[in-house]
Design a protein around this motif. Sequence first.
Motif, PDB file in Angstrom:
ATOM      1  N   LYS A  13      -1.756 -27.999  -9.369  1.00  0.00           N
ATOM      2  CA  LYS A  13      -2.463 -28.717  -8.296  1.00  0.00           C
ATOM      3  C   LYS A  13      -3.434 -27.787  -7.565  1.00  0.00           C
ATOM      4  O   LYS A  13      -4.560 -28.146  -7.281  1.00  0.00           O
ATOM      5  N   GLU A  14      -2.965 -26.574  -7.261  1.00  0.00           N
ATOM      6  CA  GLU A  14      -3.799 -25.596  -6.552  1.00  0.00           C
ATOM      7  C   GLU A  14      -5.026 -25.227  -7.385  1.00  0.00           C
ATOM      8  O   GLU A  14      -6.142 -25.172  -6.884  1.00  0.00           O
ATOM      9  N   GLY A  17      -7.506 -28.139  -7.492  1.00  0.00           N
ATOM     10  CA  GLY A  17      -8.236 -28.197  -6.225  1.00  0.00           C
ATOM     11  C   GLY A  17      -9.273 -27.098  -6.129  1.00  0.00           C
ATOM     12  O   GLY A  17     -10.421 -27.340  -5.712  1.00  0.00           O
TER      13      GLY A  17
END
Length: 157
Positions: A13-14, A17
């Motif tokens: 997810k990081e 993003g």
Amino acid sequence: ARGPALISEALIKELSGSFAGIFQSNNLELVDLICRPEGRRVVLTVLADKPQGGINLQECAVLCRQLKNLIEERNLISVDYLLEVSSPGLDRPLKQPKDFARFIDKEAVFFLKDLIEGKCQWQGIIKQVDETAVFIQVEGRLLEIPLIKINKAQLVI
């Protein structure tokens, strides 16, 4: 030392993003991000495409350099890793509503997490898409497949 086992959903997810800005500035979209341990290192596979389809090798190479620089600058991955950037090709996974919308009137196969009408696999022509479901034409009728029930979907080549 943190081992490859610590490549988690949170890290994916990081990374997604963090990568968003680079994808936008190149007018590309992130199709999928796959992390897998391989020996003592992690292989990070980035599948990229253009909104209208068709990314070339040179664009993949440029994107790879930019993503690698970002990972190094922000120290996003603390283990030994290999970064691969490629085009999803014809067997690209379909995940988001926009993925299905791009292939209206094309045939796809759906592998489901839950049964729909007693079956966990359906194949049909994508006819319409909204935020929560894909509607496919099967045996002369429209079948609604909720996105949350899709484990995997791909075009039939």
